[in-house]
Scaffold this motif. Structure first.
Motif, PDB file in Angstrom:
ATOM      1  N   SER A  90       0.838  -1.212   0.000  1.00  0.00           N
ATOM      2  CA  SER A  90       0.000   0.000   0.000  1.00  0.00           C
ATOM      3  C   SER A  90       0.871   1.259   0.000  1.00  0.00           C
ATOM      4  CB  SER A  90      -0.913   0.025   1.237  1.00  0.00           C
ATOM      5  OG  SER A  90      -1.768  -1.075   1.236  1.00  0.00           O
ATOM      6  N   LEU A  91       1.956   1.212   0.767  1.00  0.00           N
ATOM      7  CA  LEU A  91       2.890   2.351   0.783  1.00  0.00           C
ATOM      8  C   LEU A  91       3.552   2.524  -0.580  1.00  0.00           C
ATOM      9  CD1 LEU A  91       4.687   1.880   4.250  1.00  0.00           C
ATOM     10  CD2 LEU A  91       2.772   3.385   3.709  1.00  0.00           C
ATOM     11  N   HIS A  92       3.911   1.395  -1.217  1.00  0.00           N
ATOM     12  CA  HIS A  92       4.506   1.462  -2.558  1.00  0.00           C
ATOM     13  C   HIS A  92       3.516   2.039  -3.571  1.00  0.00           C
ATOM     14  CE1 HIS A  92       8.150  -0.409  -1.323  1.00  0.00           C
ATOM     15  NE2 HIS A  92       7.637  -1.608  -1.147  1.00  0.00           N
ATOM     16  N   PHE A  93       2.255   1.620  -3.448  1.00  0.00           N
ATOM     17  CA  PHE A  93       1.221   2.131  -4.349  1.00  0.00           C
ATOM     18  C   PHE A  93       1.069   3.646  -4.174  1.00  0.00           C
ATOM     19  CE2 PHE A  93      -3.311   3.365  -4.758  1.00  0.00           C
ATOM     20  CZ  PHE A  93      -3.482   3.162  -6.116  1.00  0.00           C
ATOM     21  N   ALA A  94       1.012   4.087  -2.915  1.00  0.00           N
ATOM     22  CA  ALA A  94       0.873   5.526  -2.635  1.00  0.00           C
ATOM     23  C   ALA A  94       2.054   6.299  -3.219  1.00  0.00           C
ATOM     24  CB  ALA A  94       0.769   5.762  -1.133  1.00  0.00           C
ATOM     25  N   SER A  95       3.260   5.733  -3.101  1.00  0.00           N
ATOM     26  CA  SER A  95       4.457   6.381  -3.671  1.00  0.00           C
ATOM     27  C   SER A  95       4.373   6.436  -5.189  1.00  0.00           C
ATOM     28  CB  SER A  95       5.730   5.614  -3.291  1.00  0.00           C
ATOM     29  OG  SER A  95       5.920   5.692  -1.913  1.00  0.00           O
ATOM     30  N   TRP A  96       3.904   5.333  -5.796  1.00  0.00           N
ATOM     31  CA  TRP A  96       3.794   5.284  -7.259  1.00  0.00           C
ATOM     32  C   TRP A  96       2.833   6.366  -7.757  1.00  0.00           C
ATOM     33  CZ3 TRP A  96      -0.129   4.682 -10.756  1.00  0.00           C
ATOM     34  CH2 TRP A  96       0.276   4.526 -12.093  1.00  0.00           C
ATOM     35  N   VAL A  97       1.677   6.483  -7.092  1.00  0.00           N
ATOM     36  CA  VAL A  97       0.682   7.491  -7.490  1.00  0.00           C
ATOM     37  C   VAL A  97       1.265   8.889  -7.322  1.00  0.00           C
ATOM     38  CG1 VAL A  97      -1.582   8.499  -6.935  1.00  0.00           C
ATOM     39  CG2 VAL A  97      -1.309   6.016  -7.004  1.00  0.00           C
ATOM     40  N   ASN A  98       1.970   9.098  -6.218  1.00  0.00           N
ATOM     41  CA  ASN A  98       2.564  10.401  -5.936  1.00  0.00           C
ATOM     42  C   ASN A  98       3.614  10.781  -6.974  1.00  0.00           C
ATOM     43  OD1 ASN A  98       4.760  12.066  -3.976  1.00  0.00           O
ATOM     44  ND2 ASN A  98       2.607  12.605  -3.792  1.00  0.00           N
ATOM     45  N   GLU A  99       4.485   9.824  -7.295  1.00  0.00           N
ATOM     46  CA  GLU A  99       5.590  10.105  -8.236  1.00  0.00           C
ATOM     47  C   GLU A  99       5.125  10.210  -9.687  1.00  0.00           C
ATOM     48  OE1 GLU A  99       8.498   7.057  -7.463  1.00  0.00           O
ATOM     49  OE2 GLU A  99       8.587   7.666  -5.346  1.00  0.00           O
ATOM     50  N   ASN A 100       4.181   9.352 -10.071  1.00  0.00           N
ATOM     51  CA  ASN A 100       3.796   9.282 -11.479  1.00  0.00           C
ATOM     52  C   ASN A 100       2.580  10.121 -11.849  1.00  0.00           C
ATOM     53  OD1 ASN A 100       5.575   6.994 -12.790  1.00  0.00           O
ATOM     54  ND2 ASN A 100       5.042   6.329 -10.727  1.00  0.00           N
ATOM     55  N   LEU A 101       1.672  10.286 -10.907  1.00  0.00           N
ATOM     56  CA  LEU A 101       0.437  11.008 -11.217  1.00  0.00           C
ATOM     57  C   LEU A 101       0.327  12.321 -10.451  1.00  0.00           C
ATOM     58  CD1 LEU A 101      -2.013   7.936 -11.199  1.00  0.00           C
ATOM     59  CD2 LEU A 101      -0.646   8.831 -13.087  1.00  0.00           C
ATOM     60  N   ARG A 102       1.330  12.592  -9.630  1.00  0.00           N
ATOM     61  CA  ARG A 102       1.366  13.834  -8.834  1.00  0.00           C
ATOM     62  C   ARG A 102       0.121  14.001  -7.964  1.00  0.00           C
ATOM     63  NH1 ARG A 102       5.706  13.163  -9.535  1.00  0.00           N
ATOM     64  NH2 ARG A 102       7.229  14.172 -10.877  1.00  0.00           N
ATOM     65  N   GLU A 103      -0.376  12.885  -7.477  1.00  0.00           N
ATOM     66  CA  GLU A 103      -1.530  12.911  -6.576  1.00  0.00           C
ATOM     67  C   GLU A 103      -1.143  12.178  -5.305  1.00  0.00           C
ATOM     68  OE1 GLU A 103      -4.478  14.324  -6.999  1.00  0.00           O
ATOM     69  OE2 GLU A 103      -4.450  14.784  -9.142  1.00  0.00           O
ATOM     70  N   GLN A 104      -1.803  12.516  -4.203  1.00  0.00           N
ATOM     71  CA  GLN A 104      -1.501  11.775  -2.987  1.00  0.00           C
ATOM     72  C   GLN A 104      -2.642  10.850  -2.606  1.00  0.00           C
ATOM     73  OE1 GLN A 104      -0.834  15.223  -0.478  1.00  0.00           O
ATOM     74  NE2 GLN A 104      -2.475  14.503   0.842  1.00  0.00           N
ATOM     75  N   VAL A 105      -2.282   9.807  -1.891  1.00  0.00           N
ATOM     76  CA  VAL A 105      -3.224   8.765  -1.508  1.00  0.00           C
ATOM     77  C   VAL A 105      -3.362   8.745   0.014  1.00  0.00           C
ATOM     78  CG1 VAL A 105      -3.631   6.257  -1.503  1.00  0.00           C
ATOM     79  CG2 VAL A 105      -2.605   7.349  -3.517  1.00  0.00           C
ATOM     80  N   VAL A 106      -4.586   8.686   0.477  1.00  0.00           N
ATOM     81  CA  VAL A 106      -4.843   8.459   1.904  1.00  0.00           C
ATOM     82  C   VAL A 106      -5.060   6.958   2.092  1.00  0.00           C
ATOM     83  CG1 VAL A 106      -6.519   8.812   3.779  1.00  0.00           C
ATOM     84  CG2 VAL A 106      -5.869  10.729   2.326  1.00  0.00           C
ATOM     85  N   LEU A 107      -4.414   6.377   3.088  1.00  0.00           N
ATOM     86  CA  LEU A 107      -4.677   4.976   3.428  1.00  0.00           C
ATOM     87  C   LEU A 107      -5.744   4.950   4.519  1.00  0.00           C
ATOM     88  CD1 LEU A 107      -1.074   3.444   3.824  1.00  0.00           C
ATOM     89  CD2 LEU A 107      -2.355   3.871   1.731  1.00  0.00           C
ATOM     90  N   SER A 108      -6.750   4.104   4.332  1.00  0.00           N
ATOM     91  CA  SER A 108      -7.760   3.955   5.375  1.00  0.00           C
ATOM     92  C   SER A 108      -8.264   2.514   5.343  1.00  0.00           C
ATOM     93  CB  SER A 108      -8.916   4.950   5.157  1.00  0.00           C
ATOM     94  OG  SER A 108      -9.761   4.958   6.291  1.00  0.00           O
ATOM     95  N   SER A 109      -9.231   2.221   6.201  1.00  0.00           N
ATOM     96  CA  SER A 109      -9.759   0.847   6.246  1.00  0.00           C
ATOM     97  C   SER A 109     -11.210   0.879   6.667  1.00  0.00           C
ATOM     98  CB  SER A 109      -8.934  -0.009   7.201  1.00  0.00           C
ATOM     99  OG  SER A 109      -8.726   0.674   8.402  1.00  0.00           O
TER     100      SER A 109
END
Length: 230
Positions: A90-109
């Motif tokens: 999930s952390l890797h996914f958030a980093s990928w979105v941040n680096e490639n799409l310039r968007e940030q991801v909130v992790l929740s459950s």
């Protein structure tokens, strides 16, 4: 971008993380790289990780770490090391979105109760108020941050999501909403969920982020769909 936690926002977070009856910190409502109000994507698992044991007197420090991933990883590096592949993915996914799409991801459950599996299972079985409050917190989080997209990751989370929200879904785009996450992963937006503000949040589904690894090589089509949407 690091976000300063205002007094008003701190109160909201403390209401989410602390059990009002015992005064203990029992919930982990979300984590983000920066301002969660600006995040368009919330990545949703079944239950939160890593497993934290934080004294109630440290509620302000915990609140600050939730919007500052560098501080979070400094303070909880041992707990993160013990966390599952799904959490690390999930952390890797958030980093990928941040680096490639310039968007940030909130992790929740879907259920924010942050306890060991055995304890969680017992509370779930008995429909304990602590467990039920975990679902309420997720509702409050998505209505507070008003994201555009919820990405439900993994079979366990998707099953729980349907149990909680199936009746509320609108604009269903797929033939079988109860199909497997593997089947739904490449469908893009599968439905919408109305929020309290009248807006609808788009629902996407994917396999567990435990399969994402560092680059998400097997998530090619899913990443393409996300790129088109963002």
């Amino acid at each position: 971008m690091k976000m300063a936690v205002s007094a008003g926002f701190l109160k909201k977070i403390e209401r989410w993380i602390i059990d009002e009856h015992s005064g203990e910190i029992l919930y982990l409502p979300f984590q983000t790289l920066g301002n969660p109000y600006k995040a368009r994507v919330i990545l949703v698992g079944a239950n939160p990780e890593p497993l934290l044991e934080v004294d109630a007197s440290d509620s302000q420090i915990l609140s600050e770490t939730l919007v500052d991933s560098a501080l979070f990883s400094d303070l909880f590096q041992d707990e993160i090391a013990e966390a599952s592949r799904e959490y690390k993915g999930s952390l890797h996914f958030a980093s990928w979105v941040n680096e490639n799409l310039r968007e940030q991801v909130v992790l929740s459950s879907l259920n924010g109760l942050n306890l060991e599996n055995e304890n969680l299972k017992q509370l779930k079985k008995g429909k304990d108020p602590l467990y039920l409050r975990g679902f309420e917190i997720f509702k409050e989080v998505i209505n507070e941050f008003e994201p555009e997209f919820l990405v439900i990751q993994g079979s366990a989370a998707y099953k729980l999501f349907l149990e909680q929200y199936k009746e509320q879904l609108i604009d269903i785009e797929v033939d079988n909403i109860s199909a497997s996450v593997q089947t739904l992963e490449n469908s893009g937006v599968i439905a919408k969920l109305p929020l309290k503000n009248g807006r609808n949040v788009n629902i996407l589904v994917c396999r567990s982020m435990g399969a994402f690894g560092k680059e998400g090589k097997t998530f090619g089509e899913f990443k393409e769909k996300l790129t088109q949407l963002l």
